[in-house]
Design an enzyme around this catalytic site. Sequence first.
Site, PDB file in Angstrom:
ATOM      1  N   LYS A  79       0.854  -1.194   0.000  1.00 45.84           N
ATOM      2  CA  LYS A  79       0.000   0.000   0.000  1.00 45.84           C
ATOM      3  C   LYS A  79       0.892   1.247   0.000  1.00 45.84           C
ATOM      4  O   LYS A  79       1.912   1.288   0.700  1.00 45.84           O
ATOM      5  CB  LYS A  79      -0.897  -0.032   1.239  1.00 45.84           C
ATOM      6  CG  LYS A  79      -1.907   1.101   1.315  1.00 45.84           C
ATOM      7  CD  LYS A  79      -2.832   0.928   2.526  1.00 45.84           C
ATOM      8  CE  LYS A  79      -3.851   2.048   2.656  1.00 45.84           C
ATOM      9  NZ  LYS A  79      -4.734   1.898   3.836  1.00 45.84           N
ATOM     10  N   SER A 154      -9.717   2.053   3.033  1.00 41.17           N
ATOM     11  CA  SER A 154      -8.837   2.741   2.130  1.00 41.17           C
ATOM     12  C   SER A 154      -7.837   1.863   1.387  1.00 41.17           C
ATOM     13  O   SER A 154      -7.265   2.315   0.391  1.00 41.17           O
ATOM     14  CB  SER A 154      -8.075   3.810   2.913  1.00 41.17           C
ATOM     15  OG  SER A 154      -7.208   3.223   3.853  1.00 41.17           O
ATOM     16  N   SER A 178      -9.801  -0.312   7.274  1.00 44.52           N
ATOM     17  CA  SER A 178      -9.256  -0.240   5.913  1.00 44.52           C
ATOM     18  C   SER A 178      -8.582  -1.488   5.364  1.00 44.52           C
ATOM     19  O   SER A 178      -8.255  -1.531   4.179  1.00 44.52           O
ATOM     20  CB  SER A 178      -8.278   0.916   5.799  1.00 44.52           C
ATOM     21  OG  SER A 178      -9.009   2.113   5.645  1.00 44.52           O
TER      22      SER A 178
HETATM   23  N1  GLN Z   1     -13.142   4.379   6.409  1.00 43.52           N
HETATM   24  C1  GLN Z   1     -12.443   4.804   7.582  1.00 43.52           C
HETATM   25  C2  GLN Z   1     -12.045   6.253   7.455  1.00 43.52           C
HETATM   26  O1  GLN Z   1     -12.327   6.823   6.443  1.00 43.52           O
HETATM   27  C3  GLN Z   1     -11.273   3.902   7.854  1.00 43.52           C
HETATM   28  C4  GLN Z   1     -10.027   4.285   7.180  1.00 43.52           C
HETATM   29  C5  GLN Z   1      -8.856   3.437   7.562  1.00 43.52           C
HETATM   30  O2  GLN Z   1      -8.991   2.427   8.231  1.00 43.52           O
HETATM   31  N2  GLN Z   1      -7.676   3.901   7.149  1.00 43.52           N
HETATM   32  O3  GLN Z   1     -11.486   6.823   8.354  1.00 43.52           O
END
Ligand code: GLN
Length: 504
Positions: A79, A154, A178
């Site tokens: 990532k 994400s 995420s």
């Molecule tokens: N969807 C969550 C957010 O927007 C989780 C994001 C993540 O785990 N990096 O904060």
Amino acid sequence: MQPLEMSAVDLVAALRQGDITAVESATVFLDRIEATNGSINAFLAVDREGALARAADIDARRKAGKPVGPLAGLPVALKDVLCTSDMPTTCASKMLEGFRPPYDADVVARLRRADAVFLGKTNMDEFAMGGSNENSAFGPVRNPWDLSRTPGGSSGGSAACVAGDMAPVAIGSDTGGSIRQPAGLCGITGLKPTYGRVSRRGLIAFASSLDQIGPMARSAADCALIMETIAGHDPGDSTSLAVDVPRYTDLLDRPLAGVRIGRVPEHFAAGLDPEVAKGVEEAFAVLMAAGATVHDVQLPHAKYGIPTYYLVAPCEASSNLARYDGAHYGHRCKDLGQRTAGHTGGFESPLVEMYCRSRAEGFGPEVKRRIMLGTYALSAGYYEAYYAKALRVRRLIRQDYLDAFQTVDLIGGPVSATPAFKLGEKTDDPLAMYLVDLYTVGTNLAGVGGISFPCGFTKSGLPIGFQLQAPPLAEPLLLQAADRFQRLTDWHRRRPQAVGVAKT
Ligand code: GLN
């Protein structure tokens, strides 16, 4: 079996036995990326040259009888939130476009020492903020099961590249879901380890008290293999746990008899898609058939998970992202100093103008929203009412988990309330997007571990995810239960047709 279809465990074995070389294996995946990435947009950078050079070096060492690492020749995608000394690291943000870190993240260094071969960097929501990968400055990722839908986020690129057979394994990060949510929406397996189990050094910070790195792969067994390399104490991360790393792969094949799995009745309240509910109930049945028992448990403060997370995470983000000011780090606006002397364009000084314009240009809308939310909640007069209160509720949420784990060994349930949604469906409604995280943020707020894996498909052919959460450091049990499930089902073996069946 061809490399594209092999599990990471089998591929590492085939490489060790000399059935395939590291160069052959890297080439197959690089070619697949070349053929497929155009329609998926899972990779922001592909390092063909670097991957092939590394693979050739591993093959040469192996041939000469020299030692090679435990993952020798295994292709891995990273990532783009992880610092890599030999590839750009952008966090899918214009703010970091062209940035090449001077060092490797601890996780990257460990994988390198284990002789993994890095294919490239995967797309994501900007600074890991989002649940659909639509907040990337470099375009959304498409779900390999249906190109009109989101892969989740994400870590959407990491999930889509594994689902689309572009990499056997990818590394993701999970601050509020995420890893688990995109794994669920893409039909793969993703593990969010206990906070501190995997070092965060070199992980570009979003919300430091929640962030955790973990593996995304086709199966729990593959995740176990990767955990043996990436987990472990790192003196360079003050929150890293100095606890021995178990041999996760040796602990998989144990019966589930006597394992108590909690089921939270509120998880099945209104809002849960009926097909998802059915898939999740069937998953409980499979685990029961394997010898586990299922018991109702309460997480009384879970209903405050979203508001608590959306205070704690933006507050930490507003502090962490202050460093991108165009001077210390990040994009700097271009035409500074071209203004007539004395005219500051409404800014109080040229320096303030530089900060403001650099940040206005570098960050996308969702990142700005989070910075503003966090800065507001931390400001004098609001701190006690918002941030301090959120921290107190967070403590209660953690206590709920610890209390529940007095009576059960694991907690099971859905990962997401719906299968993958359409691209664009929620982009105009931030609150609807935040609600996507309903079932995942509790794990991070509590600092415990969670795994998600496929437990079925909808009638229209979209994967359904199942989540298990466990007490601190119970990753062996999470992996064991998911692996047992995968020995009894074949959902995780299904491949998407949308991007064509992988050919080798
Ligand atoms: N969807 C969550 C957010 O927007 C989780 C994001 C993540 O785990 N990096 O904060």
